[in-house]
Design an enzyme around this catalytic site. Structure first.
Site, mmCIF file in Angstrom:
data_model
loop_
_atom_site.group_PDB
_atom_site.id
_atom_site.type_symbol
_atom_site.label_atom_id
_atom_site.label_comp_id
_atom_site.label_asym_id
_atom_site.label_seq_id
_atom_site.Cartn_x
_atom_site.Cartn_y
_atom_site.Cartn_z
ATOM 1 N N THR A 16 0.807 -1.232 0.000
ATOM 2 C CA THR A 16 0.000 0.000 0.000
ATOM 3 C C THR A 16 0.836 1.278 0.000
ATOM 4 O O THR A 16 0.307 2.367 0.229
ATOM 5 C CB THR A 16 -0.944 0.037 1.227
ATOM 6 O OG1 THR A 16 -0.159 0.013 2.432
ATOM 7 C CG2 THR A 16 -1.908 -1.138 1.223
ATOM 8 N N TRP A 17 2.141 1.149 -0.255
ATOM 9 C CA TRP A 17 2.989 2.343 -0.318
ATOM 10 C C TRP A 17 2.458 3.267 -1.418
ATOM 11 O O TRP A 17 2.112 2.820 -2.511
ATOM 12 C CB TRP A 17 4.424 1.918 -0.608
ATOM 13 C CG TRP A 17 5.461 2.969 -0.337
ATOM 14 C CD1 TRP A 17 5.293 4.150 0.313
ATOM 15 C CD2 TRP A 17 6.846 2.903 -0.704
ATOM 16 N NE1 TRP A 17 6.484 4.835 0.391
ATOM 17 C CE2 TRP A 17 7.456 4.096 -0.242
ATOM 18 C CE3 TRP A 17 7.617 1.958 -1.381
ATOM 19 C CZ2 TRP A 17 8.816 4.370 -0.432
ATOM 20 C CZ3 TRP A 17 8.963 2.222 -1.565
ATOM 21 C CH2 TRP A 17 9.550 3.420 -1.094
ATOM 22 N N ASP A 45 -0.226 -5.148 3.531
ATOM 23 C CA ASP A 45 0.946 -4.577 4.196
ATOM 24 C C ASP A 45 0.877 -3.059 4.127
ATOM 25 O O ASP A 45 0.713 -2.479 3.056
ATOM 26 C CB ASP A 45 2.218 -5.069 3.509
ATOM 27 C CG ASP A 45 3.477 -4.450 4.111
ATOM 28 O OD1 ASP A 45 4.058 -5.079 5.015
ATOM 29 O OD2 ASP A 45 3.860 -3.343 3.686
ATOM 30 N N TYR A 50 3.384 5.516 5.587
ATOM 31 C CA TYR A 50 2.769 5.683 4.272
ATOM 32 C C TYR A 50 1.701 6.774 4.341
ATOM 33 O O TYR A 50 0.594 6.563 4.857
ATOM 34 C CB TYR A 50 2.153 4.373 3.787
ATOM 35 C CG TYR A 50 3.140 3.230 3.648
ATOM 36 C CD1 TYR A 50 4.515 3.437 3.676
ATOM 37 C CD2 TYR A 50 2.696 1.934 3.477
ATOM 38 C CE1 TYR A 50 5.411 2.387 3.544
ATOM 39 C CE2 TYR A 50 3.580 0.869 3.341
ATOM 40 C CZ TYR A 50 4.939 1.110 3.385
ATOM 41 O OH TYR A 50 5.825 0.052 3.262
ATOM 42 N N GLN A 161 11.384 -7.898 6.468
ATOM 43 C CA GLN A 161 10.892 -7.403 5.188
ATOM 44 C C GLN A 161 11.972 -6.544 4.537
ATOM 45 O O GLN A 161 12.404 -5.547 5.115
ATOM 46 C CB GLN A 161 9.612 -6.582 5.375
ATOM 47 C CG GLN A 161 9.055 -6.037 4.070
ATOM 48 C CD GLN A 161 7.767 -5.253 4.235
ATOM 49 O OE1 GLN A 161 7.615 -4.170 3.685
ATOM 50 N NE2 GLN A 161 6.830 -5.792 5.002
ATOM 51 N N TYR A 189 9.575 -6.640 -0.474
ATOM 52 C CA TYR A 189 8.890 -5.450 -1.000
ATOM 53 C C TYR A 189 9.497 -5.044 -2.340
ATOM 54 O O TYR A 189 10.622 -5.414 -2.664
ATOM 55 C CB TYR A 189 8.861 -4.310 0.011
ATOM 56 C CG TYR A 189 10.122 -3.534 0.309
ATOM 57 C CD1 TYR A 189 10.580 -2.534 -0.553
ATOM 58 C CD2 TYR A 189 10.832 -3.747 1.489
ATOM 59 C CE1 TYR A 189 11.714 -1.794 -0.252
ATOM 60 C CE2 TYR A 189 11.974 -3.001 1.802
ATOM 61 C CZ TYR A 189 12.408 -2.024 0.916
ATOM 62 O OH TYR A 189 13.526 -1.286 1.216
#
Length: 280
Positions: A16-17, A45, A50, A161, A189
Site C-alpha cells: 500500500t505504499w 501490508d 505511508y 521485510q 517489497y
C-alpha cells in the site's frame, strides 16, 4: 503457501505504499485492494509512514466488508517511535486508523537510535496485551539480525521485510541463508521493481518475454513467481489497478520450471560476494 508465525498464507499480498494520498484515486484504490482479497490474497501490508497514516485509513475502509479473522494485517512503526513510551501510543493510532483491535504482524520499519532491547521489550508487551499477534523487522541486514538475536526475546522475531526482486538479488549471498537457517520467512517489497521503474529493464529481456509467452502470462507475473519460488517468501506488490492487482494475485499459482529458473539465473546471476543491503 508461505508460513509466517505458524499461519499458512497465500504468497502474494497487497502492498500500500503511495496509496491513500489522492482523494480522487480513493475509490479506485479501495476497489483494487478488495479485488485482491476477493481473488485470494489475505495479506495487506501498510505502515504509519505511508502518507503519515493515509494508507492505514484507506486499508481500514477497504476491509470493512470482510471478516477480520480472514485477513492478515501488517503495519510498521517508525524507528523513532519504537520506544517503551511511544510504541504503544503509535500502535494504538495505527489500530484506530485500520479499524481493528489487533495486528497480525507489527514491524520495526528500519534501524534507528532506540536500542533494540527497548524496542523488543515494547513489542513483547504489545503482544502480551493482545494488540499484535507477532512482530518482526524490516530493512535489517545480517549484522542487524545477529544483534537482534542476542537481545532478550529477540528470537521471537518472525520475519524480515526487505527489498528483493530479480534485479536486486544481493540478499541471496548472506541474509537469505541466515534467515533460512533461523526459519525466518522473507517478506519481499518492490518484488516487481516498482513496475520495472528502478532501472533493471526487466520487461525488455527476451528470455523473460519468452517465458511469459510460454505460460501465457505477463512478465510481471513471471517476476512474482520467481520471487516466491522457494516457498518461504511473501511478496507484496503494490497496485492501484483492479486488473493489475488480480494479475499479481494469479502469479501466486504460477510455477516456473527448473530450466526456466536456470535461464533467468544466467541472465541475472545470483551474487557471489557480500552486497550492501538495498533499501528504497
Amino acid at each position: 503457501m508461505v508460513t509466517i508465525n505458524q499461519k499458512a498464507i497465500f504468497p502474494i499480498g497487497l502492498g500500500t505504499w503511495h496509496m491513500g494520498d489522492d482523494p480522487q484515486k480513493r475509490t479506485q484504490e479501495i476497489q483494487a485492494l478488495r479485488a485482491g482479497l476477493d481473488h485470494g490474497a489475505t495479506v495487506i501490508d501498510t505502515a504509519e509512514m505511508y502518507g503519515e497514516g493515509n494508507a492505514e485509513r484507506l486499508v481500514g475502509e477497504a476491509i470493512q466488508p470482510y471478516h477480520r479473522e480472514d485477513l492478515y494485517l501488517i503495519s510498521k512503526v517508525y524507528p523513532w517511535h519504537a520506544s517503551r513510551e511511544q510504541l504503544p501510543i503509535c500502535l494504538d493510532h495505527s489500530l484506530q486508523r485500520l479499524g481493528t483491535d489487533y495486528l497480525d504482524m507489527y514491524l520495526l520499519h528500519w534501524r534507528g537510535n532506540i536500542p533494540l532491547v527497548e524496542t523488543v521489550e515494547a513489542l513483547e508487551k504489545a503482544k502480551q496485551a493482545g494488540k499484535i499477534r507477532a512482530w518482526g523487522v524490516s530493512n535489517f541486514d545480517v549484522a542487524d539480525m545477529e544483534e537482534l538475536m542476542r537481545v532478550t526475546n529477540g528470537q521471537n522475531c518472525q520475519t524480515n521485510q526487505v527489498l528483493y526482486n530479480l534485479s536486486e538479488r544481493g540478499i541471496e549471498f548472506d541474509l537469505l541463508p541466515y534467515m533460512q537457517q533461523h526459519q525466518l520467512p522473507l517478506i519481499a517489497y518492490s518484488p516487481i521493481a516498482q513496475g520495472d521503474s528502478l532501472g533493471g529493464h526487466l520487461t525488455e529481456q527476451r528470455v523473460l518475454q519468452e517465458i511469459a509467452h510460454q505460460h501465457q502470462v505477463d512478465i510481471f507475473q513471471v517476476l512474482l513467481a520467481w520471487c516466491i519460488r522457494d516457498g518461504q517468501t511473501l511478496a507484496i506488490p503494490q497496485s492501484s489497478s483492479v486488473a493489475h492487482t488480480i494479475s499479481n494475485i494469479q502469479a501466486g499459482h504460477l510455477q516456473l520450471t527448473e530450466e526456466e529458473l536456470a535461464l533467468i539465473d544466467a541472465l541475472y546471476p545470483a551474487p557471489t560476494n557480500k552486497q550492501p543491503l538495498a533499501i528504497l
